[in-house]
Design an enzyme around this catalytic site. Structure first.
Site, short mmCIF file in Angstrom:
data_model
loop_
_atom_site.label_atom_id
_atom_site.label_comp_id
_atom_site.label_asym_id
_atom_site.label_seq_id
_atom_site.Cartn_x
_atom_site.Cartn_y
_atom_site.Cartn_z
N LEU A 228 0.82 -1.21 0.00
CA LEU A 228 0.00 0.00 0.00
C LEU A 228 0.86 1.26 0.00
O LEU A 228 1.73 1.42 0.86
CB LEU A 228 -0.92 0.02 1.23
CG LEU A 228 -1.83 1.25 1.38
CD1 LEU A 228 -2.88 1.28 0.26
CD2 LEU A 228 -2.51 1.25 2.74
N ILE A 229 0.63 2.11 -0.97
CA ILE A 229 1.15 3.48 -0.96
C ILE A 229 -0.03 4.38 -0.62
O ILE A 229 -1.09 4.31 -1.26
CB ILE A 229 1.74 3.88 -2.32
CG1 ILE A 229 2.91 2.96 -2.70
CG2 ILE A 229 2.20 5.34 -2.29
CD1 ILE A 229 4.11 3.04 -1.78
N GLY A 237 5.55 7.14 -8.69
CA GLY A 237 6.47 6.03 -8.95
C GLY A 237 7.02 5.39 -7.70
O GLY A 237 7.93 4.55 -7.76
N GLY A 239 5.62 3.24 -5.65
CA GLY A 239 5.35 1.81 -5.58
C GLY A 239 6.42 1.00 -6.29
O GLY A 239 6.82 -0.07 -5.83
N GLU A 262 0.25 -12.69 -3.31
CA GLU A 262 -1.01 -13.26 -2.83
C GLU A 262 -2.20 -12.45 -3.31
O GLU A 262 -2.35 -11.28 -2.96
CB GLU A 262 -1.02 -13.29 -1.30
CG GLU A 262 -2.28 -13.91 -0.69
CD GLU A 262 -2.23 -13.95 0.82
OE1 GLU A 262 -3.29 -13.99 1.45
OE2 GLU A 262 -1.11 -13.93 1.36
#
Length: 411
Positions: A228-229, A237, A239, A262
């Site tokens: 999560l960002i 950018g 992430g 996952e």
């Protein structure tokens, strides 16, 4: 016409996504600045599937965090509340529902929260610094750092319990992990900035969790579980930098078989495809002249050995990079690409067809006459239509990744 009571009660129904607001507070001015507000993408995991709150007029729910150590304030304001004694219905316990999901020691007083902001003066990220970089954001150079941590670091448990609460508002079907399981590893990204007084501080940007699964006979298979960002820092950018930092931690280790993900969301899968395609584009087997010859074992081996990418993901990367290398204005070249991808998409259908054929071969002649298939297979014509739709959706997704690859190449 509806009666006045019914009309009034309808006015007391609000959408949780609209009334909840977040802020990450770096200084006192952020408490009143509209520019610091950001909204949830979903609230059903707290307020129920309809994402509504009942019982308040002009409701505003505030969930504020100090930018660094994430001290938390929870509060709400409204101009009117339903009267349970006279109107026979109860207002939702908004703060209680949210507080149940938050870490302990929440502030319900703004004065208490503002006093706690001073903790950011001495806050430093937990864990080991594994990567640092700078970005230009609208003419301003910003510095970021990525840290790897586990629960052995003093104070990290409390910090993680705070940051993980953001999952509820941005990750569908989010679950908090078992922090007592030592196979979890944590990756956190921060902005290191300087206050007007010249003091260095850290602001939380986002995080990821990775679980180290055992892989026979003596390997591990790290799986990215959460990523999560936070919304104020997206489209920069960041992430990509966080995922690349995670990759670097594992790809050089002999015990790592491959790195998996996952149940990735569409957004994360797009990020993963971009990073993997960017990395694999540097490998000899993924050069344009090799891509046009088709997917092969050399690609599988090289992607696995260099970047710990599994075969399934290597195939996706191959398709992205081959589309990038394909002259779509050349009918034969473009047709060869489409057939290659469609053949891969058609494998599950062909597998079901083969299973059906095996059943029929095993039956005696009299049994075949009475056998009724219930496999749900579409007709050949239906399958062609489905395949065409699947292909175009996939190509559009690949083009999005390719556009970003071209942008990165121009930098």
């Amino acid at each position: 016409m509806e009666d006045s009571l019914t009309a009034r009660l309808k006015r007391l129904v609000t959408n949780g996504n609209e009334v909840l607001e977040f802020r990450l507070i770096r200084d006192l001015d952020d408490l009143n600045s509209k520019e610091t507000v950001f909204k949830p993408e979903m609230t059903y995991q707290v307020f129920g599937n309809r994402e509504i709150i009942f019982g308040y007029q002009d409701l505003k729910v505030q969930l504020f965090y100090s930018a660094g150590c994430l001290e938390t304030y929870l509060g709400m304001t409204y101009t009117e509340k339903v009267n349970s004694e006279h109107e026979g219905v109860e207002a939702d316990e908004v703060l209680t529902k949210i507080a149940e999901k938050l870490a302990p020691d929440v502030h319900y007083s703004l004065s208490s929260f503002t006093n706690a902001l001073a903790k950011d003066d001495t806050f430093a990220p937990h864990g080991k610094l594994i990567h640092s970089f700078s970005l230009n954001d609208e003419g301003t150079t910003k510095r970021f750092e990525v840290y790897k941590a586990d629960m052995n670091y003093k104070g990290f448990k409390e910090y993680h319990q705070r940051i993980q609460t953001f999952l509820l508002w941005y990750i569908d079907a989010a679950l908090f992990i078992d922090i007592d399981d030592e196979r979890w590893q944590y990756f956190n990204i921060f902005e290191k900035y300087t206050t007007p007084m010249g003091t260095s501080r850290y602001a939380t940007i986002g995080f990821a969790t990775v679980y180290r699964y055992y892989a026979y006979p003596q390997h591990i298979r790290p799986r990215v579980a959460q990523f999560l960002i936070l919304p104020p820092f997206r489209r920069m950018g960041l992430g990509t930098y966080l995922l690349q930092a995670i990759y670097r931690e594992y790809i050089t280790r002999n015990e790592v078989k491959d790195i998996t993900v996952e149940s990735p969301s569409e957004v994360f899968q797009r990020l993963r495809n971009y990073v993997d395609a960017l990395n694999c584009s540097t490998l000899p087997s993924f050069k344009p002249e090799c891509l046009k010859k088709g997917f092969n074992n050399e690609m599988v081996t090289e992607a696995r050995d260099k970047f710990r990418i599994n075969k399934k993901q290597a195939r996706i990367v191959y398709e992205i990079l081959r589309l990038r290398a394909t002259n779509v204005a050349n009918p034969e070249e473009y047709r060869a690409y489409r057939l290659d991808v469609k053949n891969r998409l058609n494998i599950p259908f062909k597998r079901k067809q083969n299973e059906e054929a095996k059943i029929l071969r095993a039956l005696k002649n009299e049994e075949k006459r009475t056998y009724t298939s219930d496999n749900g297979l579409p007709s050949e014509e239906q399958r062609k239509e489905i395949l065409e739709t699947e292909y175009h959706l996939l190509e559009d997704e690949y083009k999005t990744v390719i556009k970003r690859l071209e942008y990165a190449a121009d930098l």
